[in-house]
Motif scaffolding. Structure first.
Motif, PDB file in Angstrom:
ATOM      1  N   MET A 133       0.805  -0.971   0.085  1.00 32.32           N
ATOM      2  CA  MET A 133       0.113  -0.022  -0.080  1.00 32.32           C
ATOM      3  C   MET A 133       0.868   1.222   0.072  1.00 32.32           C
ATOM      4  N   ASP A 146       1.249   2.267  -3.474  1.00 36.79           N
ATOM      5  CA  ASP A 146       0.082   2.793  -4.149  1.00 36.79           C
ATOM      6  C   ASP A 146       0.233   4.600  -4.100  1.00 36.79           C
ATOM      7  N   ASP A 147       0.832   5.002  -3.208  1.00 36.38           N
ATOM      8  CA  ASP A 147       1.038   6.326  -3.172  1.00 36.38           C
ATOM      9  C   ASP A 147       2.237   6.797  -4.303  1.00 36.38           C
ATOM     10  N   GLU A 190      -3.890  -6.665  -0.686  1.00 40.90           N
ATOM     11  CA  GLU A 190      -3.528  -5.121  -0.941  1.00 40.90           C
ATOM     12  C   GLU A 190      -2.824  -5.041  -2.183  1.00 40.90           C
ATOM     13  N   VAL A 233      -3.797  -3.091  -5.421  1.00 42.26           N
ATOM     14  CA  VAL A 233      -3.193  -1.872  -6.227  1.00 42.26           C
ATOM     15  C   VAL A 233      -3.142  -2.180  -7.540  1.00 42.26           C
ATOM     16  N   HIS A 274      -5.913  -1.490  -9.494  1.00 41.97           N
ATOM     17  CA  HIS A 274      -6.471  -0.299  -9.427  1.00 41.97           C
ATOM     18  C   HIS A 274      -5.531   0.790 -10.444  1.00 41.97           C
ATOM     19  N   LYS A 275      -4.229   0.530 -10.374  1.00 39.85           N
ATOM     20  CA  LYS A 275      -3.283   1.192 -10.987  1.00 39.85           C
ATOM     21  C   LYS A 275      -2.741   0.734 -12.385  1.00 39.85           C
ATOM     22  N   VAL A 305       0.954  -0.639 -12.530  1.00 39.83           N
ATOM     23  CA  VAL A 305       1.542  -1.427 -11.417  1.00 39.83           C
ATOM     24  C   VAL A 305       1.353  -2.974 -11.985  1.00 39.83           C
TER      25      VAL A 305
END
Length: 298
Positions: A186, A189-190, A212, A216, A219-220, A223
């Motif tokens: 996570m 993720d930032d 997690e 990520v 969603h990204k 990645v």
């Protein structure tokens, strides 16, 4: 010498995106090597330590290519990286038919590390950078690392982050001082939010944060997940399910060689239910695309 790929994608059967170079061609293994501790953790005895030419020959004999790197953890160990990033890159250029060079720079090096990263890219042609938050003692979303990410993103390269538990220090008193908190995906993720155009690889099944990592990666868009460091027979079922479906174009074969051999990894992978149409993507196609190895039109 600057690295430029000579990889024949029609000849090779797989691209291993996660291998380590532990020994320089010009020096013996360093005193105090953790090869025995790592070997015990992975159940292989003392861990073999390969030079880059030896690594290249190993993969050449198996009709595979590999991404190779060391890990720079000078802020925690006080020791310079051996072999150096420059040695890895220069020798990779001599073995460009099978080896793709990544570099590793401890974010604690600050501006000097940023300058080194630029030199490694422009003068040596490295294709990405390996970060090991546990052994480098930092959270990936710590702003001290952002100048390095800026260089990586500027050149369209890849940032590869160790995630989840690590074999480094495992079983030794206090875990050898290694803190697992730094490897929660996570935090990456930032980084994916702040560097939306930078390709990122989350290395390893991310125990105990597998969900997690899957979140990520789904969603990204930039990645990816590599499957190194674990025998596939120990993969959690949700990782296999996502590899067969939502993430079939974003999951990458990796072994973590030499602690796990590609042969053992592939043998064990036959038992976990990967779809036949997905295996070629995981073994080669996804990495070839991510690493920019595909010719135009493929």
């Amino acid at each position: 010498m600057t690295w430029s790929s000579r990889i024949d994608l029609d000849r090779i059967t797989a691209i291993d995106v996660h291998t380590h170079v532990h020994r320089s061609v010009s020096a013996p293994p360093p005193a105090g090597s953790n090869a025995d501790d790592m070997g015990a953790y992975f159940g292989i005895g003392s861990m073999p330590q390969y030079t880059l030419p030896e690594l290249a020959q190993y993969y050449r004999e198996r009709d595979m290519a590999c991404v190779a790197f060391g890990v720079d953890s000078i802020s925690q160990t006080g020791d310079e990286l051996v072999p150096t990033n420059e040695e890895v890159a220069e020798l990779a250029a001599e073995h460009a038919d099978v080896v793709i060079p990544f570099a590793s720079i401890d974010p604690a090096r600050g501006a000097a590390g940023v300058r080194q990263a630029r030199r490694l890219i422009t003068d040596h042609g490295v294709r990405g950078f390996k970060f090991h938050p546990n052994t480098q003692g930092f959270h990936p979303n710590d702003r001290k690392a952002y100048p390095l990410y800026e260089v990586i993103a500027e050149h369209g390269l890849i940032a590869l982050f160790h995630t989840g538990q690590t074999g480094v220090g495992a079983g030794t008193p206090g875990g050898g001082g290694i803190r697992l908190k730094y490897s929660n995906p996570m935090d990456v993720d930032d980084v994916a939010v702040d560097f939306p155009d930078m390709d990122i690889i989350l290395a390893h099944p991310s125990f105990p944060w597998q969900d997690e990592a899957l979140a990520v990666a789904t969603h990204k868009p930039r990645v990816h997940i590599d499957l190194s460091g674990w025998s596939p027979k120990y993969f959690p079922p949700q990782l296999v399910r996502y590899a067969n479906s939502l993430l079939k174009n974003k999951v990458l074969f990796g072994s973590d060689f030499p602690v796990i051999t590609p042969e053992r990894w592939m043998k064990d992978a036959e038992t976990i239910g990967l779809k036949d149409e997905v295996k070629p993507l995981i073994y080669k196609s996804n990495a070839a695309r991510l690493l920019g190895l595909l010719p135009p039109g493929r």
